[in-house]
Design a protein around this motif. Sequence first.
Motif, PDB file in Angstrom:
ATOM      1  N   PRO A 133       0.878  -1.226   0.148  1.00 42.78           N
ATOM      2  CA  PRO A 133      -0.225  -0.120  -0.118  1.00 42.78           C
ATOM      3  C   PRO A 133       0.789   1.256   0.012  1.00 42.78           C
ATOM      4  O   PRO A 133       1.945   1.156   0.732  1.00 42.78           O
ATOM      5  N   ILE A 134       0.482   2.389  -0.719  1.00 38.87           N
ATOM      6  CA  ILE A 134       1.058   3.587  -0.658  1.00 38.87           C
ATOM      7  C   ILE A 134       0.308   4.162   0.608  1.00 38.87           C
ATOM      8  O   ILE A 134       1.023   4.954   1.393  1.00 38.87           O
ATOM      9  N   ILE A 135      -0.969   4.120   0.820  1.00 41.32           N
ATOM     10  CA  ILE A 135      -1.660   4.684   1.922  1.00 41.32           C
ATOM     11  C   ILE A 135      -2.438   3.525   2.512  1.00 41.32           C
ATOM     12  O   ILE A 135      -3.405   2.935   1.868  1.00 41.32           O
ATOM     13  N   PRO A 136      -1.977   2.948   3.664  1.00 47.51           N
ATOM     14  CA  PRO A 136      -2.550   1.950   4.247  1.00 47.51           C
ATOM     15  C   PRO A 136      -3.861   1.862   5.031  1.00 47.51           C
ATOM     16  O   PRO A 136      -4.057   2.203   6.093  1.00 47.51           O
ATOM     17  N   VAL A 137      -4.873   1.975   4.238  1.00 45.87           N
ATOM     18  CA  VAL A 137      -6.161   1.890   4.550  1.00 45.87           C
ATOM     19  C   VAL A 137      -7.141   1.196   3.878  1.00 45.87           C
ATOM     20  O   VAL A 137      -6.640   0.527   2.905  1.00 45.87           O
ATOM     21  N   GLY A 138      -8.294   0.798   4.357  1.00 48.25           N
ATOM     22  CA  GLY A 138      -9.178  -0.368   3.588  1.00 48.25           C
ATOM     23  C   GLY A 138      -9.924   0.370   2.691  1.00 48.25           C
ATOM     24  O   GLY A 138     -10.098   1.614   2.341  1.00 48.25           O
ATOM     25  N   ARG A 139     -10.436  -0.501   1.733  1.00 48.40           N
ATOM     26  CA  ARG A 139     -11.180   0.102   0.607  1.00 48.40           C
ATOM     27  C   ARG A 139     -12.538   0.888   0.898  1.00 48.40           C
ATOM     28  O   ARG A 139     -12.564   2.037   0.529  1.00 48.40           O
ATOM     29  N   THR A 140     -13.351   0.368   1.903  1.00 50.00           N
ATOM     30  CA  THR A 140     -14.141   1.186   2.474  1.00 50.00           C
ATOM     31  C   THR A 140     -13.911   2.458   3.157  1.00 50.00           C
ATOM     32  O   THR A 140     -14.395   3.475   2.822  1.00 50.00           O
ATOM     33  N   THR A 141     -12.869   2.535   4.034  1.00 52.02           N
ATOM     34  CA  THR A 141     -12.317   3.670   4.473  1.00 52.02           C
ATOM     35  C   THR A 141     -11.758   4.678   3.563  1.00 52.02           C
ATOM     36  O   THR A 141     -12.062   5.921   3.475  1.00 52.02           O
ATOM     37  N   TRP A 142     -11.378   4.179   2.472  1.00 52.09           N
ATOM     38  CA  TRP A 142     -10.794   4.846   1.174  1.00 52.09           C
ATOM     39  C   TRP A 142     -11.928   5.722   0.490  1.00 52.09           C
ATOM     40  O   TRP A 142     -12.015   6.944   0.402  1.00 52.09           O
ATOM     41  N   ASN A 145     -15.129   6.074   1.497  1.00 53.67           N
ATOM     42  CA  ASN A 145     -15.772   7.065   2.697  1.00 53.67           C
ATOM     43  C   ASN A 145     -15.144   8.322   2.571  1.00 53.67           C
ATOM     44  O   ASN A 145     -15.563   9.279   2.653  1.00 53.67           O
ATOM     45  N   GLY A 146     -13.577   8.140   2.571  1.00 49.77           N
ATOM     46  CA  GLY A 146     -12.821   9.531   2.587  1.00 49.77           C
ATOM     47  C   GLY A 146     -12.748  10.307   1.210  1.00 49.77           C
ATOM     48  O   GLY A 146     -12.849  11.513   1.488  1.00 49.77           O
ATOM     49  N   VAL A 147     -12.843   9.688   0.348  1.00 49.13           N
ATOM     50  CA  VAL A 147     -13.201  10.438  -1.130  1.00 49.13           C
ATOM     51  C   VAL A 147     -14.552  10.957  -1.027  1.00 49.13           C
ATOM     52  O   VAL A 147     -14.818  12.251  -1.252  1.00 49.13           O
ATOM     53  N   LYS A 148     -15.546  10.274  -0.624  1.00 43.83           N
ATOM     54  CA  LYS A 148     -16.902  11.057  -0.507  1.00 43.83           C
ATOM     55  C   LYS A 148     -16.972  12.151   0.401  1.00 43.83           C
ATOM     56  O   LYS A 148     -17.703  13.197   0.168  1.00 43.83           O
ATOM     57  N   SER A 149     -16.095  12.147   1.637  1.00 44.93           N
ATOM     58  CA  SER A 149     -16.257  13.193   2.539  1.00 44.93           C
ATOM     59  C   SER A 149     -15.318  14.476   2.017  1.00 44.93           C
ATOM     60  O   SER A 149     -15.290  15.350   2.789  1.00 44.93           O
ATOM     61  N   GLY A 150     -14.511  14.073   1.188  1.00 43.03           N
ATOM     62  CA  GLY A 150     -13.336  15.029   0.804  1.00 43.03           C
ATOM     63  C   GLY A 150     -12.039  15.097   1.346  1.00 43.03           C
ATOM     64  O   GLY A 150     -11.124  15.786   1.325  1.00 43.03           O
TER      65      GLY A 150
END
Length: 73
Positions: free
Chosen positions: A28-37, A39-44
Amino acid sequence: MATSSLLPLVGYVRLVHIIGDSKRGIPPIIPVGRTTWLNGVKSGKYPKPVKLSKRAVAWRIEDIRQLIDSTGN
């Protein structure tokens, strides 16, 4: 950071290259899960993707580098 040095200077990366895939041996470049990523895109919190085709999206490497620089990772 070392992970940002692994990225090309320009172009696009798919989600699997951002969050990694241990089954395929992609770190991973950014070690987060798919759902977390997503949701983060959705929230900005994370950058929005660019549509490459009807079913394919990717993120600009410049946006990912900027995210890494802003978080200090």
